[in-house]
Design a protein around this motif. Sequence first.
Motif, PDB file in Angstrom:
ATOM      1  N   ASP A 251       0.849  -1.182   0.000  1.00  0.00           N
ATOM      2  CA  ASP A 251       0.000   0.000   0.000  1.00  0.00           C
ATOM      3  C   ASP A 251       0.889   1.237   0.000  1.00  0.00           C
ATOM      4  OD1 ASP A 251      -2.278  -1.576   0.095  1.00  0.00           O
ATOM      5  OD2 ASP A 251      -2.288  -1.619   2.289  1.00  0.00           O
ATOM      6  N   TRP A 252       0.523   2.228  -0.816  1.00  0.00           N
ATOM      7  CA  TRP A 252       1.340   3.435  -0.986  1.00  0.00           C
ATOM      8  C   TRP A 252       0.492   4.683  -0.771  1.00  0.00           C
ATOM      9  CZ3 TRP A 252       6.588   2.960  -2.313  1.00  0.00           C
ATOM     10  CH2 TRP A 252       7.000   1.678  -2.679  1.00  0.00           C
ATOM     11  N   ALA A 253       1.172   5.722  -0.263  1.00  0.00           N
ATOM     12  CA  ALA A 253       0.528   7.032  -0.113  1.00  0.00           C
ATOM     13  C   ALA A 253       1.589   8.100  -0.290  1.00  0.00           C
ATOM     14  CB  ALA A 253      -0.136   7.165   1.266  1.00  0.00           C
ATOM     15  N   TRP A 254       1.157   9.296  -0.699  1.00  0.00           N
ATOM     16  CA  TRP A 254       2.115  10.399  -0.833  1.00  0.00           C
ATOM     17  C   TRP A 254       1.464  11.714  -0.448  1.00  0.00           C
ATOM     18  CZ3 TRP A 254       3.300  11.813  -6.640  1.00  0.00           C
ATOM     19  CH2 TRP A 254       2.106  11.948  -7.339  1.00  0.00           C
ATOM     20  N   LEU A 255       2.296  12.619   0.029  1.00  0.00           N
ATOM     21  CA  LEU A 255       1.864  13.955   0.445  1.00  0.00           C
ATOM     22  C   LEU A 255       2.873  14.978  -0.050  1.00  0.00           C
ATOM     23  CD1 LEU A 255       0.830  13.246   4.156  1.00  0.00           C
ATOM     24  CD2 LEU A 255      -0.736  13.725   2.266  1.00  0.00           C
ATOM     25  N   ASP A 256       2.375  16.147  -0.418  1.00  0.00           N
ATOM     26  CA  ASP A 256       3.264  17.226  -0.853  1.00  0.00           C
ATOM     27  C   ASP A 256       4.064  17.763   0.336  1.00  0.00           C
ATOM     28  OD1 ASP A 256       2.443  17.080  -3.483  1.00  0.00           O
ATOM     29  OD2 ASP A 256       0.838  18.562  -3.220  1.00  0.00           O
ATOM     30  N   VAL A 257       5.355  18.018   0.119  1.00  0.00           N
ATOM     31  CA  VAL A 257       6.204  18.674   1.113  1.00  0.00           C
ATOM     32  C   VAL A 257       7.016  19.751   0.402  1.00  0.00           C
ATOM     33  CG1 VAL A 257       6.364  16.656   2.627  1.00  0.00           C
ATOM     34  CG2 VAL A 257       8.045  16.967   0.807  1.00  0.00           C
ATOM     35  N   ARG A 258       7.521  20.669   1.171  1.00  0.00           N
ATOM     36  CA  ARG A 258       8.317  21.752   0.595  1.00  0.00           C
ATOM     37  C   ARG A 258       9.767  21.292   0.416  1.00  0.00           C
ATOM     38  NH1 ARG A 258       6.530  27.510   3.392  1.00  0.00           N
ATOM     39  NH2 ARG A 258       4.311  27.416   2.801  1.00  0.00           N
TER      40      ARG A 258
END
Length: 444
Positions: A251-258
Amino acid sequence: MAAVAGCFARREARATAAELVVGLLLELDTRNCWTLAQALGHPGPHRLQHLLSRARFDHDQAREEIVRLVIDELAGQDVVLVVDETGDAKSSTDCVGAGRQYSGAIGGVGLCQVAVHLAAVSATTRVIIDRALYLPADWAADEERREVAGVPEEIVFATKPQQALAMVTGALQAGLKGRWFAGDEVYCGRELRRGMRSLGLGYTVGIAATYQVTDGAGRRREARKLISKVRPGQWMRRQTGHGTKGTREYDWAWLDVRPDDTPDENENENENAAGAGTSVLVARRHRYTGEVSYFRCWAPGDVSLGTLVEVICRRWRIEETFQLTKGYTGLDQGQVTCWNSWMRWSLFSLIASAVLTLTAAAIHEDSQRQPELIPLTCPELIRLLRALVLPPPTRDRDHVLHRIAWRRHHQAVATTCHQQRHRLHDQPGSRTTAAVSVTCRDAS
């Protein structure tokens, strides 16, 4: 061997090098100068030892020639440059670069050599194209040990990320067309990530659960706490490869970061320009145990999660390459102590590994025409080479008896010198250890 022929000053050394590569591919329990010499029919290990330590041979140029062969093979393919280190256990700090340090290969901290390796990985090919021996800070600063081991003056202490950046830069300058860089937690530092962006590469690097990133609102948070905000329905299950038990899925997930690694030339530009590209935090969760791994990723333009997952998964291929080079071409079995010997042994091991990899890649298209068969693997290929192409190890009666007698005589001399050294060292007012070592070496 034709590609590296011009790197040798004498044809005798060139012929010995060809024999050494053949010997590394033979079916042997261990691979070092003694066992290889016996398998090749040499009366003793002296020819191989001379090649590794003293022969006039430009091993740096030879590695560059092998890289050109790999570049030609990978032309037109989507290549990921993968960096990882591996260690070899040692029994003495006299070996170049040996010291108490961490190595995953030995399962913790111990006396070992550690080397950083760079691999080029495509969808069908994986091959190591460069390596750098890591010298611990105390080892690099010890002039006496450097002189004894023959470490060149221009070689100074460098961290593993610095060595990785130098190797990636050299590969791109040689003409390798790579788009991505991948590494584990050792290579997640800001300096290295900034260097990859300067080279125009996207990257995926592993990070610890406690690694702090800046979210879209400008708040610094640990990776595990940021990912904990992902709702159950936002995890996506994706296939990551095939194993002996079937398809592997996570299972994969991603979030925007600076981003925090904008190259220097962009540091004075406005915030929007500095944040160009896609900077995300990617998490991988095991579908049964729930264990989560974290990756910091950046791409020059828009990128999909599927692309990042593919790059992350290609990093694992270097572990398979280490297994191949250690198990079939003796990468960690050289028993060498000096700089030249280590550089050359590792080079010939990588050449032998490249022979297997490039041959397997060359026949990959033929395998695709036979859907009832899986592609030919390197272990299967080396079995074919041993049966049909490579000469069998020399095992005639006279040669075996000669080598047994030679080995017993050599060990007897070594035992005598070892005992003599201890006696002289224990005597009051004895000579220095260096002088005693010279006496024992002369006696042997």
